[in-house]
Design a protein around this motif. Structure first.
Motif, PDB file in Angstrom:
ATOM      1  N   GLU A  12       4.033   8.852   5.203  1.00  0.00           N
ATOM      2  CA  GLU A  12       2.815   9.613   4.341  1.00  0.00           C
ATOM      3  C   GLU A  12       3.095  10.367   2.701  1.00  0.00           C
ATOM      4  O   GLU A  12       2.014  10.516   2.146  1.00  0.00           O
ATOM      5  N   CYS A  13       4.413  10.220   2.621  1.00  0.00           N
ATOM      6  CA  CYS A  13       4.774  10.780   1.293  1.00  0.00           C
ATOM      7  C   CYS A  13       4.351   9.714   0.006  1.00  0.00           C
ATOM      8  O   CYS A  13       4.524   8.802   0.128  1.00  0.00           O
ATOM      9  N   CYS A  14       3.472  10.437  -1.101  1.00  0.00           N
ATOM     10  CA  CYS A  14       3.181   9.494  -2.168  1.00  0.00           C
ATOM     11  C   CYS A  14       3.839   9.897  -3.305  1.00  0.00           C
ATOM     12  O   CYS A  14       3.714   9.122  -4.558  1.00  0.00           O
ATOM     13  N   THR A  15       5.225  10.447  -2.966  1.00  0.00           N
ATOM     14  CA  THR A  15       6.046  10.467  -4.245  1.00  0.00           C
ATOM     15  C   THR A  15       5.334  11.346  -5.397  1.00  0.00           C
ATOM     16  O   THR A  15       5.938  11.164  -6.789  1.00  0.00           O
ATOM     17  N   ALA A  39      -7.582  16.516 -18.090  1.00  0.00           N
ATOM     18  CA  ALA A  39      -6.453  16.531 -18.681  1.00  0.00           C
ATOM     19  C   ALA A  39      -5.520  16.120 -17.228  1.00  0.00           C
ATOM     20  O   ALA A  39      -6.080  16.214 -15.968  1.00  0.00           O
ATOM     21  N   VAL A  40      -4.448  15.596 -17.451  1.00  0.00           N
ATOM     22  CA  VAL A  40      -3.462  15.195 -16.360  1.00  0.00           C
ATOM     23  C   VAL A  40      -2.268  15.666 -16.529  1.00  0.00           C
ATOM     24  O   VAL A  40      -1.762  15.925 -17.599  1.00  0.00           O
ATOM     25  N   ASN A  41      -1.558  16.282 -15.351  1.00  0.00           N
ATOM     26  CA  ASN A  41      -0.316  16.663 -15.504  1.00  0.00           C
ATOM     27  C   ASN A  41       0.796  15.440 -15.166  1.00  0.00           C
ATOM     28  O   ASN A  41       0.691  15.133 -13.971  1.00  0.00           O
ATOM     29  N   LYS A  42       1.248  14.840 -16.066  1.00  0.00           N
ATOM     30  CA  LYS A  42       1.976  13.705 -15.979  1.00  0.00           C
ATOM     31  C   LYS A  42       3.218  13.820 -14.830  1.00  0.00           C
ATOM     32  O   LYS A  42       3.773  12.846 -14.198  1.00  0.00           O
ATOM     33  N   ASP A  43       3.830  15.079 -14.715  1.00  0.00           N
ATOM     34  CA  ASP A  43       4.880  15.395 -13.725  1.00  0.00           C
ATOM     35  C   ASP A  43       4.436  14.840 -12.197  1.00  0.00           C
ATOM     36  O   ASP A  43       5.352  14.738 -11.634  1.00  0.00           O
ATOM     37  N   PHE A  44       3.217  15.058 -12.202  1.00  0.00           N
ATOM     38  CA  PHE A  44       2.949  14.927 -10.822  1.00  0.00           C
ATOM     39  C   PHE A  44       2.082  13.553 -10.443  1.00  0.00           C
ATOM     40  O   PHE A  44       1.843  13.264  -9.489  1.00  0.00           O
ATOM     41  N   CYS A  45       1.631  12.918 -11.581  1.00  0.00           N
ATOM     42  CA  CYS A  45       0.815  11.465 -11.631  1.00  0.00           C
ATOM     43  C   CYS A  45       1.816  10.426 -11.030  1.00  0.00           C
ATOM     44  O   CYS A  45       2.925  10.248 -11.476  1.00  0.00           O
ATOM     45  N   ILE A  46       1.364   9.930  -9.879  1.00  0.00           N
ATOM     46  CA  ILE A  46       2.186   8.639  -9.427  1.00  0.00           C
ATOM     47  C   ILE A  46       1.738   7.368 -10.046  1.00  0.00           C
ATOM     48  O   ILE A  46       2.131   6.231  -9.388  1.00  0.00           O
ATOM     49  N   LEU A  47       0.710   7.212 -11.040  1.00  0.00           N
ATOM     50  CA  LEU A  47       0.451   6.000 -11.798  1.00  0.00           C
ATOM     51  C   LEU A  47      -0.203   4.858 -10.497  1.00  0.00           C
ATOM     52  O   LEU A  47       0.155   3.956 -10.652  1.00  0.00           O
ATOM     53  N   CYS A  48      -1.202   5.614  -9.802  1.00  0.00           N
ATOM     54  CA  CYS A  48      -1.747   4.580  -8.511  1.00  0.00           C
ATOM     55  C   CYS A  48      -2.782   3.872  -9.006  1.00  0.00           C
ATOM     56  O   CYS A  48      -3.123   2.793  -8.727  1.00  0.00           O
ATOM     57  N   CYS A  66       0.812  -1.233  -0.060  1.00  0.00           N
ATOM     58  CA  CYS A  66       0.205   0.068   0.001  1.00  0.00           C
ATOM     59  C   CYS A  66       0.733   1.213  -0.169  1.00  0.00           C
ATOM     60  O   CYS A  66       1.643   1.522   0.977  1.00  0.00           O
ATOM     61  N   PRO A  67       0.772   2.121  -0.983  1.00  0.00           N
ATOM     62  CA  PRO A  67       1.741   3.265  -1.033  1.00  0.00           C
ATOM     63  C   PRO A  67       1.226   4.334   0.006  1.00  0.00           C
ATOM     64  O   PRO A  67       1.808   5.383   0.049  1.00  0.00           O
ATOM     65  N   PHE A  68      -0.177   4.280   0.398  1.00  0.00           N
ATOM     66  CA  PHE A  68      -0.492   5.331   1.158  1.00  0.00           C
ATOM     67  C   PHE A  68      -0.795   5.034   2.566  1.00  0.00           C
ATOM     68  O   PHE A  68      -1.660   5.902   3.381  1.00  0.00           O
ATOM     69  N   ASN A  69       0.011   4.017   3.234  1.00  0.00           N
ATOM     70  CA  ASN A  69      -0.022   3.724   4.822  1.00  0.00           C
ATOM     71  C   ASN A  69      -1.508   3.472   5.096  1.00  0.00           C
ATOM     72  O   ASN A  69      -1.617   3.785   6.233  1.00  0.00           O
ATOM     73  N   ALA A  70      -2.294   2.950   4.358  1.00  0.00           N
ATOM     74  CA  ALA A  70      -3.710   2.647   4.754  1.00  0.00           C
ATOM     75  C   ALA A  70      -4.006   1.530   5.514  1.00  0.00           C
ATOM     76  O   ALA A  70      -5.008   1.124   6.018  1.00  0.00           O
ATOM     77  N   MET A  71      -3.219   0.541   5.311  1.00  0.00           N
ATOM     78  CA  MET A  71      -3.139  -0.881   6.128  1.00  0.00           C
ATOM     79  C   MET A  71      -1.916  -1.154   7.174  1.00  0.00           C
ATOM     80  O   MET A  71      -0.810  -0.540   6.990  1.00  0.00           O
ATOM     81  N   SER A  72      -2.350  -1.836   8.145  1.00  0.00           N
ATOM     82  CA  SER A  72      -1.509  -2.022   9.281  1.00  0.00           C
ATOM     83  C   SER A  72      -1.861  -3.451   9.670  1.00  0.00           C
ATOM     84  O   SER A  72      -3.180  -3.840   9.773  1.00  0.00           O
ATOM     85  N   LEU A  73      -0.864  -4.188  10.248  1.00  0.00           N
ATOM     86  CA  LEU A  73      -1.252  -5.688  10.645  1.00  0.00           C
ATOM     87  C   LEU A  73      -0.642  -5.823  12.251  1.00  0.00           C
ATOM     88  O   LEU A  73       0.521  -5.282  12.311  1.00  0.00           O
ATOM     89  N   ARG A  74      -1.459  -6.262  13.044  1.00  0.00           N
ATOM     90  CA  ARG A  74      -0.986  -6.240  14.420  1.00  0.00           C
ATOM     91  C   ARG A  74      -1.202  -7.705  14.734  1.00  0.00           C
ATOM     92  O   ARG A  74      -2.121  -8.466  14.557  1.00  0.00           O
ATOM     93  N   ILE A  75      -0.174  -8.331  15.383  1.00  0.00           N
ATOM     94  CA  ILE A  75      -0.243  -9.830  15.840  1.00  0.00           C
ATOM     95  C   ILE A  75      -0.130  -9.365  17.554  1.00  0.00           C
ATOM     96  O   ILE A  75       1.017  -9.047  17.948  1.00  0.00           O
TER      97      ILE A  75
END
Length: 389
Positions: free
Chosen positions: A252-255, A321-330, A88-97
């Motif tokens: 937290e950075c999505c690059t 339209a999309v600015n490809k400089d900022f698109c992270i292809l998520c 997950c690139p967005f830190n939306a998941m965590s696993l606790r044992i």
């Protein structure tokens, strides 16, 4: 009484959805943060058990519906391995044992992790606010700006003179000075101290005190003095003080590279998670939807500013339209788009570190498979993407 294990449960706590697997000697929790989830669907491709499915991404992310989720997890199919957490690139998941965050897939079996470049050169950084202002992950998420406020933004903040190093001299001619107090009224660096008034002298007496560290040499005190008693001079080079630090929270950075592109001193280096290309076929977009704009976590998609008819020369004006400089292809936009073949996503590489295991190679093959926007009708709450030809 039924004592068979495993036992499963699924519950919500605020913005968190928690899947539980209770074993005889261990309790596993997969925690899903709804606020951080963008509906990119990378976890869907990554899950080795096919326990995660896409939901109505566009409707959920836009707030059009309050039931369902952008992605959902079947707690009974889930093996609680942690692959989705890693991918997950967005830190939306965590696993606790047993209450502790762990990743068995890495600790026991080995699995590569993302290796994006995200750094700020402290020598070049001037501590401005540009990176924080443009970051789509703010407030106070990806850009951590630990810099004190100055009086320009907070009346209780540091005085402006504390922002510079300067050799400043201040001279008040006592013979000319009438101790009127005007200079002290306009400048925090000056304090006019008057002696108690006495009929013995019948005059106003006192002194002008100057605090060097609060003076930036602006000269307002000299300009306002009605007696021309004050002289302020600057000598040598004036340098900006660097008070505080700015850094990137890598969790937290999505690059997206908004910060790197706009940094005035080129102090920031960011390289994205994914390599590849994305195409928007605006001629197929019906317009008036803007779902992709709303769901894009990188703020890379926009509605073009209308052009005057005289500049179009028979062209069809694009409505998306999309600015490809900022698109992270998520892929969040592809998942959310209700139209067919409007958005085409083609990833060609993933920035990872560590040995590429057989499991990862299978996942990588899925993630690099071109896909295009097309919501297929099927089971309620499930979304299937059309594979690009």
């Amino acid at each position: 009484m039924n004592t068979l294990f495993p036992k499963y449960s699924h519950r919500k706590e605020g913005n968190l959805t928690i899947m539980e697997q209770r074993l005889l000697k261990q309790v596993n929790h997969l925690v899903f943060d709804l606020d951080n989830c963008t509906g990119c669907g990378i976890c869907v491709d990554a899950c080795p058990e096919e326990a995660i499915v896409l939901g109505p991404v566009g409707a959920v992310r836009r707030g059009a519906i309050h039931y369902g989720e952008a992605v959902s997890v079947d707690e009974k199919k889930c093996s609680y391995c942690g692959v989705c957490v890693v991918m997950c690139p967005f830190n939306a998941m965590s696993l606790r044992i047993d209450g502790e965050e762990k990743l068995p897939i890495i600790e026991r079996e080995g699995f590569p992790t993302y290796d994006p470049v995200r750094a700020i050169d402290d020598e070049k950084c001037i501590l401005c606010t540009t990176c924080k202002d443009v970051c789509p992950r703010t407030p106070e998420k990806a850009i951590l700006r630990d810099v004190p406020a100055f009086e320009g933004t907070d009346a209780a903040g540091l005085k402006k003179a504390e922002a510079i190093h300067a050799n400043i001299t201040f001279d008040c001619d006592e013979e000319k000075c009438t101790v009127c107090g005007l200079c002290g009224d306009v400048c925090a660096a000056i304090d006019v101290v008057k002696k108690p008034f006495s009929a013995e002298t019948g005059s106003v007496e006192g002194e002008v005190k100057w605090t060097q560290k609060l003076c930036d040499g602006c000269g307002v005190c000299a300009d306002i003095c009605p007696s021309d008693a004050i002289e302020v001079k600057k000598a040598g080079e004036i340098k900006k003080k660097k008070i505080g630090k700015v850094k990137i929270d890598k969790d937290e950075c999505c690059t997206c590279r908004w910060c790197a592109t706009n940094c005035p001193t080129e102090a920031i280096t960011v390289e994205k998670f994914f390599e590849g290309d994305i195409e928007f076929h605006a001629e197929k977009c019906p317009g008036g939807c803007s779902t992709c704009v709303d769901v894009c976590p990188a703020n890379a998609i926009y509605l073009p500013t209308p052009k005057p008819p005289a500049e179009m020369h028979g062209q069809i004006e694009p409505n998306i339209a999309v600015n490809k400089d900022f698109c992270i292809l998520c892929g969040a936009c592809v998942n959310a788009c209700p139209g067919e073949d409007i958005i085409v996503l083609k990833r060609t590489g993933i920035r990872m570190k560590g040995k590429e295991t057989d499991l990862f190679k299978t996942i990588k093959d899925k993630l690099l498979r071109p896909r295009t926007s097309k919501v297929r009708e099927g089971d309620f709450g499930k979304v299937e993407l059309k594979t690009a030809e």
